[in-house]
Design a protein around this motif. Structure first.
Motif, PDB file in Angstrom:
ATOM      1  N   SER A 274       2.652   0.048 -10.205  1.00 17.56           N
ATOM      2  CA  SER A 274       2.660  -1.104  -9.311  1.00 17.56           C
ATOM      3  C   SER A 274       3.978  -1.853  -9.409  1.00 17.56           C
ATOM      4  CB  SER A 274       1.496  -2.034  -9.642  1.00 17.56           C
ATOM      5  OG  SER A 274       1.521  -3.174  -8.809  1.00 17.56           O
ATOM      6  N   PHE A 275       4.514  -1.956 -10.620  1.00 15.08           N
ATOM      7  CA  PHE A 275       5.810  -2.593 -10.823  1.00 15.08           C
ATOM      8  C   PHE A 275       6.881  -1.854 -10.017  1.00 15.08           C
ATOM      9  CE2 PHE A 275       9.763  -3.011 -13.361  1.00 15.08           C
ATOM     10  CZ  PHE A 275       9.950  -4.379 -13.208  1.00 15.08           C
ATOM     11  N   GLY A 276       6.862  -0.530 -10.060  1.00 14.35           N
ATOM     12  CA  GLY A 276       7.813   0.265  -9.290  1.00 14.35           C
ATOM     13  C   GLY A 276       7.642   0.092  -7.791  1.00 14.35           C
ATOM     14  N   LEU A 277       6.383   0.072  -7.332  1.00 14.45           N
ATOM     15  CA  LEU A 277       6.124  -0.142  -5.908  1.00 14.45           C
ATOM     16  C   LEU A 277       6.636  -1.505  -5.456  1.00 14.45           C
ATOM     17  CD1 LEU A 277       2.497   1.279  -5.569  1.00 14.45           C
ATOM     18  CD2 LEU A 277       4.550   2.201  -4.511  1.00 14.45           C
TER      19      LEU A 277
ATOM     20  N   GLY B 125      -3.435 -10.292   0.801  1.00 13.64           N
ATOM     21  CA  GLY B 125      -2.018 -10.576   1.040  1.00 13.64           C
ATOM     22  C   GLY B 125      -1.239  -9.325   1.369  1.00 13.64           C
ATOM     23  N   ASP B 126      -1.488  -8.254   0.615  1.00 12.93           N
ATOM     24  CA  ASP B 126      -0.813  -6.976   0.896  1.00 12.93           C
ATOM     25  C   ASP B 126      -1.195  -6.437   2.269  1.00 12.93           C
ATOM     26  OD1 ASP B 126       0.733  -6.696  -1.356  1.00 12.93           O
ATOM     27  OD2 ASP B 126      -0.680  -5.412  -2.410  1.00 12.93           O
ATOM     28  N   TRP B 127      -2.472  -6.540   2.615  1.00 18.30           N
ATOM     29  CA  TRP B 127      -2.926  -6.007   3.899  1.00 18.30           C
ATOM     30  C   TRP B 127      -2.287  -6.773   5.054  1.00 18.30           C
ATOM     31  CZ3 TRP B 127      -6.034  -8.014   7.892  1.00 18.30           C
ATOM     32  CH2 TRP B 127      -6.408  -7.075   8.851  1.00 18.30           C
TER      33      TRP B 127
ATOM     34  N   GLY C  65       0.793   1.442   0.272  1.00 22.55           N
ATOM     35  CA  GLY C  65       0.362   2.107  -0.959  1.00 22.55           C
ATOM     36  C   GLY C  65      -0.202   1.124  -1.964  1.00 22.55           C
ATOM     37  N   SER C  66       0.481   0.008  -2.165  1.00 22.65           N
ATOM     38  CA  SER C  66      -0.003  -1.023  -3.091  1.00 22.65           C
ATOM     39  C   SER C  66      -1.367  -1.539  -2.660  1.00 22.65           C
ATOM     40  CB  SER C  66       0.976  -2.190  -3.151  1.00 22.65           C
ATOM     41  OG  SER C  66       2.194  -1.803  -3.680  1.00 22.65           O
ATOM     42  N   CYS C  67      -1.500  -1.796  -1.372  1.00 23.37           N
ATOM     43  CA  CYS C  67      -2.771  -2.309  -0.850  1.00 23.37           C
ATOM     44  C   CYS C  67      -3.899  -1.307  -1.067  1.00 23.37           C
ATOM     45  CB  CYS C  67      -2.618  -2.629   0.632  1.00 23.37           C
ATOM     46  SG  CYS C  67      -4.091  -3.323   1.387  1.00 23.37           S
TER      47      CYS C  67
END
Length: 153
Positions: free
Chosen positions: A14-17, A87-89, A141-143
């Motif tokens: 997640s840090f990388g994303l 928030g991501d969405w 991807g994060s979402c």
């Protein structure tokens, strides 16, 4: 026991994303801002506005992820995860809309006969849209990773 989902909040993936989102969003904003006439077109202003929202969101979550990785304590609170997923969405949908509208207008300006857009300026707009698409891909991807983790909490 909650299983570890790679890419969910508090993991190194997640840090990388999040770092990728921040870098691509910053690059998109930079390439768009290099053209002094971006404010003449609504899609370009929309992209600048959305990238201005995505950068602090992604950077803040990257800091949270980095801290979680360092202390080896991933976030597993449903309320926080719901906020991150929503928030991501929202930002993912807005980023896709801004990238698509910017790419279509820039391509139209680039290929239109008798256009006022110099080739260097139009190509910067297209690069900005490409960076926004890459930011959207990482945001999506994060979402999805966080949404996958949410039911197990």
């Amino acid at each position: 026991m909650v299983e570890e989902v790679p890419g969910s909040v508090g993991t190194s993936a997640s840090f990388g994303l999040r770092l990728g989102q921040t870098l691509f969003s910053s690059a998109s904003l930079l390439f768009m801002s290099m053209g002094v006439e971006f404010y003449s077109y609504t899609p370009f202003c929309f992209l600048v506005t959305i990238m201005g929202l995505v950068i602090p969101w992604s950077f803040t979550l990257a800091l949270i992820d980095g801290y979680s990785v360092l202390v080896k304590c991933p976030l597993r609170q449903p309320g926080i995860l719901v906020i991150v997923v929503v928030g991501d969405w929202v930002l993912s949908v807005l980023t896709l809309a801004a990238a698509c509208s910017t790419a279509s207008v820039a391509e139209l300006m680039f290929t239109a006969a008798g256009s006022d857009c110099p080739p260097n300026l139009c190509s910067r707009y297209l690069i900005s849209a490409a960076m926004a698409f890459l930011s959207w891909f990482l945001s999506l991807g994060s979402c999805l990773f966080n949404l996958w983790l949410l039911p197990s909490l």
